[in-house]
Design a protein around this motif. Structure first.
Motif, mmCIF file in Angstrom:
data_model
loop_
_atom_site.group_PDB
_atom_site.id
_atom_site.type_symbol
_atom_site.label_atom_id
_atom_site.label_comp_id
_atom_site.label_asym_id
_atom_site.label_seq_id
_atom_site.Cartn_x
_atom_site.Cartn_y
_atom_site.Cartn_z
ATOM 1 N N SER B 28 0.800 -1.503 0.236
ATOM 2 C CA SER B 28 -0.091 -0.171 -0.011
ATOM 3 C C SER B 28 0.813 1.322 0.077
ATOM 4 O O SER B 28 0.509 2.085 -0.636
ATOM 5 N N TRP B 30 4.016 1.487 -1.043
ATOM 6 C CA TRP B 30 4.735 1.624 -2.114
ATOM 7 C C TRP B 30 3.735 2.094 -3.403
ATOM 8 O O TRP B 30 4.055 2.959 -4.323
ATOM 9 N N TYR B 31 2.687 1.631 -3.422
ATOM 10 C CA TYR B 31 1.543 1.844 -4.489
ATOM 11 C C TYR B 31 1.025 3.347 -4.319
ATOM 12 O O TYR B 31 1.162 3.890 -5.612
ATOM 13 N N ASP B 32 0.763 3.742 -3.188
ATOM 14 C CA ASP B 32 0.271 5.104 -3.033
ATOM 15 C C ASP B 32 1.446 6.045 -3.180
ATOM 16 O O ASP B 32 1.362 7.187 -4.070
ATOM 17 N N PHE B 35 4.496 3.996 -6.975
ATOM 18 C CA PHE B 35 4.115 3.382 -8.172
ATOM 19 C C PHE B 35 3.127 4.645 -8.686
ATOM 20 O O PHE B 35 3.237 4.927 -10.043
#
Lengths: 207, 99
Positions: B28, B30-32, B35
């Motif tokens: 989460s 890393w994604y927010d 990425f």
């Protein structure tokens, strides 16, 4: 074979909606989704595309006659969901199919999330970036010895699809509100910009 | 972002809950933060995922479900677009006949 097409909007940016998708479960409207596991995750195209595979375990009451027919008495079923988040195209595509009971009932679903004005994806102009379009295609096929039985299974499936669909939309609206709009009470998202009663959780609702 | 959702995401096997939580937190963040901003060239949560997946794989096999390694592209409903097109075409020809 029965087919579905559906479109609705969420009043959040594409980035926010994609964040919400990963945090969607558990929500109080989707109690039939028992678990979500990430089977595979891969970053490709210089970090611009994220590919994921997830295993979704569902459990719900199914009619006795259907349970007997498909050899699934306790209503537990598994759905494989394969998705791609494409940062350049601003597209989030999820494809799902059922892994259990597929000799009798095959449900394939394709869901896409895109910014509401995604036609000029290479221009950074001042499009409205605060809404996301959800598009859904689904195909339900029953296999049985008698055509009448296929119809019965498909009709039941369609009915269940509709019954659970609104719940799924409501559940996701609530999740998005909790994540990005805490001032709004949980029920207010129910009808936000939705022009359809179908949801993005239909395959999980059905199987 | 507003408040977080407090209850944990359920997982396939209870014994893997903690490992899943560690992975999910890593993903989460890393994604927010990386990425979505296009700032990441690699998925940094591989170690957490490997631990969690080993646990899930054991549970899958125990319950008699296929091992994760055996899932492949054949499971993908790739042809759904084609199927829908064909169906739409056949519907049109049927309604023309009926007209």
């Amino acid at each position: 074979m029965k087919l579905f097409n559906n479109t609705c909007e969420f009043p959040y940016s594409w980035e926010q909606v994609t964040q919400g998708v990963w945090r969607k479960y558990p929500n109080e409207m989707s109690s039939h989704v028992k678990s979500v596991d990430v089977l595979h995750r891969e970053l490709v195209e210089n970090g611009t595309i994220l590919k994921s595979s997830r295993l979704i375990t569902c459990k719900q009451n199914i009619p006795k006659w259907l349970g007997m027919l498909i050899g699934n008495k306790d209503g537990t079923s598994y759905v494989l969901e394969i998705s791609e988040v494409d940062l350049k195209q601003k597209k989030f595509v999820m494809k799902s199919c059922n892994l259990t009971g597929s000799n009798f009932l095959k449900v394939m679903e394709c869901v896409k999330y895109e910014p509401i004005n995604n036609n000029n994806n290479n221009n950074n102009n001042n499009n409205n970036n605060n809404a996301t379009v959800f598009k859904q295609e689904a195909q339900i096929t029953a296999y049985a010895n008698f055509k009448s039985m296929c119809s019965k299974i498909e009709d039941w499936s369609v009915k269940r699809f509709h019954e659970n669909a609104l719940k799924g939309k409501q559940g996701f609206d609530n999740v998005l509100n909790i994540l990005f709009n805490p001032t709004i009470t949980s029920n207010s998202g129910l009808n936000a910009n939705s022009n359809s009663s179908l949801s993005n959780t239909s395959i999980k609702s059905l199987l | 972002m507003g408040q977080s959702i407090s209850s944990p995401v359920p997982v396939f096997a209870k014994e893997c809950t903690e490992l899943h939580k560690k992975y999910d937190q890593c993903f989460s963040t890393w994604y927010d933060k990386e990425f979505l901003k296009g700032e990441s060239m690699e998925n940094p949560c591989l170690d957490q995922w490997t631990d969690y997946m080993q646990c899930v794989n054991v549970a899958l096999i125990k319950k008699g479900i296929r091992s994760i390694d055996t899932f492949d592209k054949e499971d993908l409903p790739d042809n759904i677009g084609e199927v829908l097109k064909q169906h739409a075409a056949s519907q049109e020809s049927t309604s023309e006949k009926n007209a």
